[in-house]
Design an enzyme around this catalytic site. Structure first.
Site, PDB file in Angstrom:
ATOM      1  N   GLY A  51       0.843  -1.187   0.000  1.00 53.03           N
ATOM      2  CA  GLY A  51       0.000   0.000   0.000  1.00 53.03           C
ATOM      3  C   GLY A  51       0.878   1.237   0.000  1.00 53.03           C
ATOM      4  CD  GLN A  56       3.432   5.816   2.626  1.00 54.32           C
ATOM      5  OE1 GLN A  56       2.445   5.302   2.108  1.00 54.32           O
ATOM      6  NE2 GLN A  56       4.366   5.099   3.230  1.00 54.32           N
ATOM      7  CB  CYS A  98       4.722   2.302   7.527  1.00 54.79           C
ATOM      8  SG  CYS A  98       4.396   3.792   6.576  1.00 54.79           S
ATOM      9  CG  LEU A  99       6.677   0.904   1.676  1.00 57.12           C
ATOM     10  CD1 LEU A  99       6.126   1.208   0.289  1.00 57.12           C
ATOM     11  CD2 LEU A  99       7.805  -0.118   1.616  1.00 57.12           C
ATOM     12  CG  HIS A 140      -1.048   1.471   7.060  1.00 58.25           C
ATOM     13  ND1 HIS A 140      -0.191   0.988   8.031  1.00 58.25           N
ATOM     14  CD2 HIS A 140      -0.298   2.283   6.283  1.00 58.25           C
ATOM     15  CE1 HIS A 140       1.008   1.518   7.849  1.00 58.25           C
ATOM     16  NE2 HIS A 140       0.979   2.293   6.777  1.00 58.25           N
ATOM     17  CD  GLU A 141      -1.040   2.677   2.586  1.00 59.73           C
ATOM     18  OE1 GLU A 141      -0.522   3.811   2.591  1.00 59.73           O
ATOM     19  OE2 GLU A 141      -0.412   1.652   2.908  1.00 59.73           O
ATOM     20  CG  HIS A 144       0.205   7.194   5.260  1.00 62.67           C
ATOM     21  ND1 HIS A 144       1.334   7.605   5.926  1.00 62.67           N
ATOM     22  CD2 HIS A 144       0.344   5.859   5.081  1.00 62.67           C
ATOM     23  CE1 HIS A 144       2.127   6.558   6.142  1.00 62.67           C
ATOM     24  NE2 HIS A 144       1.553   5.480   5.642  1.00 62.67           N
TER      25      HIS A 144
HETATM   26 ZN   LIG Z   1       2.311   3.583   5.772  1.00 60.50          ZN
END
Ligand SMILES: [Zn+2]
Length: 172
Positions: A51, A56, A98-99, A140-141, A144
């Site tokens: 995701g 990000q 998370c990236l 989760h996304e 953000h």
């Molecule tokens: Zn994330």
């Protein structure tokens, strides 16, 4: 070496201001937004991740892409533009990463299903219910887009335990 066809973007990490900003709603799903979606998919697959939210890649816009993989449940690649939660329920705990917070994985409790409204890649309004991994990754996304990270869900004690690792990410 640079590749002219490489549309992947740099993923920003913990400590960058954009990750804490509220993302702006997309006024219209035009070619520039579709280009952003394409580059986000490429960046997500390249990472690799399941995701990615536009903040990000340092774009403060309400755009997310997801593609969790599972052998047990049905999942798919999906772009959600201006997503909002209409309803939710249940509870489940799942280990998230998370990236933008590399190397940290923590059990996070969230609703197990959500009903969301969003614009799709063609700009059409869709209302859809998600459960399982799709619900997990979409939530989760969507966090953000509110400037929220998964580690914000941790207890103060758990958060204190990862404080030094977070500082190390920030210093890079
Ligand atoms: Zn994330």
């Amino acid at each position: 070496m640079s590749d002219a066809n490489d549309v992947t973007r740099k993923i920003i990490v913990f400590g960058h201001d954009t990750l804490r900003r509220h993302a702006k709603l997309v006024p219209a799903v035009d070619d520039s937004i579709r280009e952003l979606v394409d580059s986000m998919f490429a960046t997500m697959y390249g990472a690799p991740g399941i995701g990615l939210a536009a903040p990000q890649v340092d774009e403060s816009l309400a755009v997310i892409v997801v593609h969790p993989r599972s052998e047990e449940e049905e999942t798919r690649a999906l772009a959600l533009i201006n997503p909002e939660t209409l309803d939710y329920g249940g509870r489940s705990t799942f280990e998230e990463g998370c990236l933008s917070v590399p190397g940290i994985f923590e059990d996070i409790r969230r609703p197990s299903w959500i009903k969301a409204r969003y614009l799709d890649f063609d700009g059409a309004e869709v209302t859809e219910e998600f459960d399982g991994l799709m619900a997990r990754v979409i939530q989760h996304e969507m966090d953000h887009l509110k400037g929220k990270l998964f580690i914000d869900h941790l207890s103060p004690m758990r958060r204190a335990l990862i404080k030094r690792r977070l500082r190390n990410i920030q210093a890079d």
